[in-house]
Design a protein around this motif. Sequence first.
Motif, PDB file in Angstrom:
ATOM      1  N   TYR A 209       0.832  -1.208   0.000  1.00 42.20           N
ATOM      2  CA  TYR A 209       0.000   0.000   0.000  1.00 42.20           C
ATOM      3  C   TYR A 209       0.864   1.254   0.000  1.00 42.20           C
ATOM      4  O   TYR A 209       0.560   2.223  -0.702  1.00 42.20           O
ATOM      5  CB  TYR A 209      -0.906   0.036   1.233  1.00 42.20           C
ATOM      6  CG  TYR A 209      -2.121  -0.857   1.185  1.00 42.20           C
ATOM      7  CD1 TYR A 209      -2.534  -1.487   0.020  1.00 42.20           C
ATOM      8  CD2 TYR A 209      -2.884  -1.059   2.333  1.00 42.20           C
ATOM      9  CE1 TYR A 209      -3.642  -2.297  -0.002  1.00 42.20           C
ATOM     10  CE2 TYR A 209      -4.012  -1.872   2.310  1.00 42.20           C
ATOM     11  CZ  TYR A 209      -4.384  -2.479   1.145  1.00 42.20           C
ATOM     12  OH  TYR A 209      -5.497  -3.273   1.125  1.00 42.20           O
ATOM     13  N   THR A 210       1.917   1.244   0.815  1.00 40.21           N
ATOM     14  CA  THR A 210       2.790   2.417   0.901  1.00 40.21           C
ATOM     15  C   THR A 210       3.385   2.745  -0.458  1.00 40.21           C
ATOM     16  O   THR A 210       3.462   3.907  -0.855  1.00 40.21           O
ATOM     17  CB  THR A 210       3.901   2.175   1.941  1.00 40.21           C
ATOM     18  OG1 THR A 210       3.289   1.970   3.216  1.00 40.21           O
ATOM     19  CG2 THR A 210       4.859   3.345   2.012  1.00 40.21           C
TER      20      THR A 210
ATOM     21  N   ARG B 297       0.169   5.041  -1.720  1.00 40.81           N
ATOM     22  CA  ARG B 297       0.579   6.266  -1.014  1.00 40.81           C
ATOM     23  C   ARG B 297       1.812   6.910  -1.651  1.00 40.81           C
ATOM     24  O   ARG B 297       2.316   7.900  -1.145  1.00 40.81           O
ATOM     25  CB  ARG B 297       0.871   5.924   0.445  1.00 40.81           C
ATOM     26  CG  ARG B 297      -0.328   5.369   1.172  1.00 40.81           C
ATOM     27  CD  ARG B 297       0.014   4.970   2.598  1.00 40.81           C
ATOM     28  NE  ARG B 297      -1.089   4.230   3.174  1.00 40.81           N
ATOM     29  CZ  ARG B 297      -0.989   3.022   3.710  1.00 40.81           C
ATOM     30  NH1 ARG B 297       0.187   2.424   3.780  1.00 40.81           N
ATOM     31  NH2 ARG B 297      -2.040   2.421   4.204  1.00 40.81           N
TER      32      ARG B 297
ATOM     33  N   GLY C  27       4.796   6.108  -1.503  1.00 46.24           N
ATOM     34  CA  GLY C  27       5.895   6.162  -0.550  1.00 46.24           C
ATOM     35  C   GLY C  27       7.127   5.475  -1.106  1.00 46.24           C
ATOM     36  O   GLY C  27       7.086   4.770  -2.109  1.00 46.24           O
TER      37      GLY C  27
ATOM     38  N   GLN D  98       9.505   5.196   3.968  1.00 41.21           N
ATOM     39  CA  GLN D  98       8.162   5.117   4.520  1.00 41.21           C
ATOM     40  C   GLN D  98       7.745   3.687   4.857  1.00 41.21           C
ATOM     41  O   GLN D  98       6.910   3.476   5.719  1.00 41.21           O
ATOM     42  CB  GLN D  98       7.132   5.730   3.561  1.00 41.21           C
ATOM     43  CG  GLN D  98       7.197   7.226   3.468  1.00 41.21           C
ATOM     44  CD  GLN D  98       8.276   7.725   2.515  1.00 41.21           C
ATOM     45  OE1 GLN D  98       8.856   6.964   1.765  1.00 41.21           O
ATOM     46  NE2 GLN D  98       8.541   9.021   2.569  1.00 41.21           N
TER      47      GLN D  98
END
Length: 167
Positions: free
Chosen positions: A127-128, A132, A134, A138
């Motif tokens: 997900y990061t 996101r 990232g 992160q």
Amino acid sequence: YTMPTSPLVLLGGKIITYLVICLLQFYIILFVGKYMFPTIGLASFDFEGKLIGLTLVTLFAGLAAVSLGVLFGTLFKTQEQSSPFGATFVVILAAISGIWVPTFAMPQAMQYVAKASPMNWALEGYYTILLRDGGLWQMRYDIILLLLFSLLILTIALFYDKKKRYL
């Protein structure tokens, strides 16, 4: 037992082999998403600039999975014993980790349980990177948790194997 080498060398060989297989499967999935999806009318999976991060999360998630496999292989005497247990265990982990039901939709108590799952750590790493935008910094905690989980599980497997050999 008859090999003239230490259990660590045998264990390392298994881990490296299965991690290579894991990464090959991952790259095949990326290839299918990028090049095969458009041929059947689906959007192409765009992972441009994210390959290193995705590879790292996959590597450490694969290490956690291989570590569990090594532990199950050490605990059980036959494949017939370990296979159903391993498959059931993975399904339970997927159910409580946020893979099937998003963690925000779970009751508060289950959210705490999900945060303790290695599948959740890998999912958060993906997900990061993908959602996101990232980078490595992160997702460092997810990778560290996956690494620590793998080391703990491998240590348990090694100690159990050593104890089993001398009984």
